[in-house]
Design a protein around this motif. Structure first.
Motif, PDB file in Angstrom:
ATOM      1  N   MET A  90       0.653  -1.213  -0.138  1.00 33.25           N
ATOM      2  CA  MET A  90       0.090  -0.143   0.142  1.00 33.25           C
ATOM      3  C   MET A  90       0.932   1.153   0.006  1.00 33.25           C
ATOM      4  O   MET A  90       0.466   2.352  -0.457  1.00 33.25           O
ATOM      5  N   PHE A  91       2.128   1.101   0.465  1.00 38.05           N
ATOM      6  CA  PHE A  91       2.866   2.323   0.710  1.00 38.05           C
ATOM      7  C   PHE A  91       3.749   2.585  -0.424  1.00 38.05           C
ATOM      8  O   PHE A  91       4.764   3.161  -0.252  1.00 38.05           O
ATOM      9  N   GLY A  92       3.678   1.638  -1.551  1.00 33.31           N
ATOM     10  CA  GLY A  92       4.643   1.593  -2.640  1.00 33.31           C
ATOM     11  C   GLY A  92       5.892   1.231  -2.260  1.00 33.31           C
ATOM     12  O   GLY A  92       6.934   1.231  -3.015  1.00 33.31           O
ATOM     13  N   ARG A  93       6.112   0.309  -1.442  1.00 32.27           N
ATOM     14  CA  ARG A  93       7.293  -0.174  -0.823  1.00 32.27           C
ATOM     15  C   ARG A  93       7.354  -1.633  -1.254  1.00 32.27           C
ATOM     16  O   ARG A  93       7.043  -1.923  -2.669  1.00 32.27           O
ATOM     17  N   GLY A  94       7.440  -2.509  -0.806  1.00 30.17           N
ATOM     18  CA  GLY A  94       7.297  -4.164  -1.297  1.00 30.17           C
ATOM     19  C   GLY A  94       7.979  -4.454  -2.420  1.00 30.17           C
ATOM     20  O   GLY A  94       8.971  -3.644  -3.087  1.00 30.17           O
ATOM     21  N   THR A 114       7.656  -3.406  -7.933  1.00 35.53           N
ATOM     22  CA  THR A 114       8.014  -2.137  -8.564  1.00 35.53           C
ATOM     23  C   THR A 114       7.416  -2.181 -10.051  1.00 35.53           C
ATOM     24  O   THR A 114       6.878  -3.100 -10.448  1.00 35.53           O
TER      25      THR A 114
END
Lengths: 409, 175
Positions: B164-168, B171
């Motif tokens: 959700m926070f664009g991390r993970g 990409t």
């Protein structure tokens, strides 16, 4: 007789010895005269510069990479840190780029508010640059004299957005809050007090024999070379080219405002100084006109009607369902961003500050590139100082207004 | 007569024909693609042509499209004709395995550092550049950080796996 012989000896020694070997001098990265973190490796023959080479990148922070992971509104604080002497111009330029991509129509009043902010920023930037030219040529008093008026500008920023140097001013679509009474009062105070000071400042410098001797003919560049080197802003105009983004590609309703674009002729440090001074006068006239134009617009408008992109009011986020949802969506990057490619440029204090934004429809930019005027014109520095004295190199550097933050991005 | 995008397009296709493609006008800015062997010829033509006079290089950078096999890197030129007050943009695509593009330094002194920057971050090798070395990054760096295969955050971290926070790991384009 003996004296003459002594001098002759000295000279002969010079010819045989010194001229064959040059000295390498590091001007920077932390030299007080560079006013920022960048290095010039100077090859010196005595006091003369034989060759110069610039090294930049000491405070490179990979903004372009970081921006590929951040929603648009989180990029605004990054732009603060480009040219930190005039952060509001960077902020507004970036916000306008996003608005161009999202095709948000900005109300006229917001345009004028932005003009006021950007011109104040221009004044604060030019004021620092010009007074620092004074400092580097040995006239410290001018610097101390105008510094307190930068403080007045920072107080205006503070009243509008809460911060002073890295302002993060504005939102996509407009401002976070309307200008209050105090803002207008402080702008009026500044407009009333600053002209006298600027006049005094000009009296101190413009016809000052020492200052003229130090700056005239120091680091000159022809119009043709300046264009080839990608100069923009006051440095290009000092060389005699009247290119100003505000006039050539008007943004934020600059077309409604009358102002002249000062140009120099020789492109030397003195002309750059004069052009910046005159631009401060023009900026003040622009602010006055924008204030007048603002009065004709509805008083309560300070942002565009773009609920999908403009952050809702904080009070409403806590009390209203819809606003909470939109707040969440915007902050989490869940709003639809159209894919597209935008290049938008504004007239920064140093020249054409461009934002090349590629969106693939994701929550962050696919690619963001900053056209940083400083970075582009600094490469002319070795050519500007070649053959000059070391002390000229220092003045030439400060009159180019090189900001390390902008150079390194 | 003001210089229009249509006129520039006509002028260019007259001269170069098939080598130009993907003409677009996003937000009023004429954009097209050029085959990479021709980039310098196009620049020279735009520079010299008495009616066009695109003599100001506004910006030069690159973009990495990892999915665009065989043409992963795009070098983007923004030009400005100060005389006509018109801008344009064109792109040159090159294979990432052989990222060689002719330098524009012979025409524009400003291209020097811009190309060095592009080399520094994307590894585009500008053929004929007088001093092609890293500029903002350290000289010892052995990769090109703005390419998409280098994610921003340390991917080995497990305390920040929230997509959700664009991390993970999610990409761009599967890297």
């Amino acid at each position: 007789m003996e004296d003459t012989r002594l001098i002759e000896n000295h000279q002969r020694l010079g010819q045989d010895f010194v001229e064959k070997e040059t000295t390498t001098l590091n001007l920077g990265p932390t030299h007080p005269a560079t006013h920022g973190v960048f290095q010039n490796i100077l090859e010196m023959d005595g006091e003369r510069i034989v060759k110069a080479e610039s090294t930049v990148g000491y405070i490179h922070r990979a903004f372009e990479k970081i921006a590929e992971r951040r929603p648009f509104y989180q990029v605004t604080p990054l732009t603060d840190r480009l040219n930190y002497c005039s952060a509001p111009i960077n902020n507004t330029g970036w916000l306008m780029t996003v608005e161009k991509l999202l095709e948000i129509k900005i109300p006229k009043r917001v345009d004028y508010m932005r003009i006021i902010i950007m011109e104040l920023a221009r004044i604060s930037d030019h004021l620092i640059c010009n007074s620092v030219v004074g400092v580097d040529s040995g006239a410290y008093s001018g610097f101390l004299y105008v510094m307190q008026y930068r403080e007045l500008i920072y107080e205006i920023y503070e009243e509008i957005c809460g911060s002073r140097l890295t302002t993060n001013i504005g939102r996509v679509g407009g401002f976070e809050r309307n200008f209050n009474e105090t803002v207008f009062r402080k702008i009026d105070k500044f407009l009333k007090e600053y002209p006298k000071v600027l006049k005094e400042f000009e009296k101190l410098f413009n016809r000052n024999r020492i200052f003229i001797d130090r700056t005239v003919g120091c680091g000159p560049i022809s119009a043709e070379r300046a264009l080839n080197y990608g100069f923009t802003g006051p440095n290009l105009r000092a060389a005699g080219v009247d290119y100003d983004v505000r006039v050539a590609h008007p943004y934020s309703s600059y077309e409604d405002i009358e102002f002249s674009v000062p140009v120099g002729s020789t492109g030397d440090s003195y002309d750059r100084f004069l052009v910046r001074n005159e631009e401060m006068w023009q900026s003040m006239s622009i602010i006055k006109q924008a204030l007048e134009l603002m009065k004709k617009e509805p008083e309560d408008v300070f942002h565009a009607n773009a609920p999908k992109y403009y952050l809702p009011k904080k009070e409403d986020v806590y009390t209203k369902m819809e606003d909470l949802i939109w707040h969440f969506k915007i902050v989490m990057g869940e709003v639809d961003i159209p894919p597209g490619e935008v290049y938008h440029s504004v007239e920064g204090a140093n020249g054409e500050l461009g934002f090349y934004l590629i969106s693939d429809g994701g929550r962050a930019a696919y690619r963001l590139h900053f056209r940083r005027p400083c970075f582009i014109y600094y490469q002319a520095y070795p050519e500007l100082v070649q053959g000059a004295l070391l002390s000229d190199a220092v003045i030439c550097m400060s009159s180019l207004n090189l900001i390390a933050g902008e150079m390194d991005a | 007569m003001a210089l229009t995008n249509d006129f520039i397009k006509l002028r260019l296709t007259e001269k170069f024909g098939e080598a130009l493609s993907a003409f677009e006008e996003p937000y009023g800015l004429l954009t097209f693609t050029v085959s990479k062997e021709l980039n310098l010829k196009i620049l020279q033509f735009l520079f010299d042509d008495t009616e066009l006079q695109f003599q100001f290089l506004t910006d030069l950078t690159a973009v990495h499209y990892p999915d665009n096999k065989g043409a992963e890197l795009a070098v983007v030129y923004h030009l400005n004709s100060l005389k006509n007050n018109v801008k344009l943009r064109f792109k040159v695509y090159t294979d990432i395995k052989d990222p060689k593009v002719y330098t524009a330094t012979s025409l524009y002194a400003s291209a020097n550092w811009m190309e060095r920057e592009t080399y520094d971050f994307f590894g585009v090798e500008f053929v004929g550049h007088p001093n092609l070395k890293r500029i903002l990054n350290v000289d010892e760096m052995d990769y090109f950080p703005l390419r998409k295969e280098y994610p921003l955050e340390d991917q080995t971290r497990i305390d920040k796996d929230d997509d959700m926070f664009g991390r993970g790991g999610a990409t761009v384009s599967g890297y």
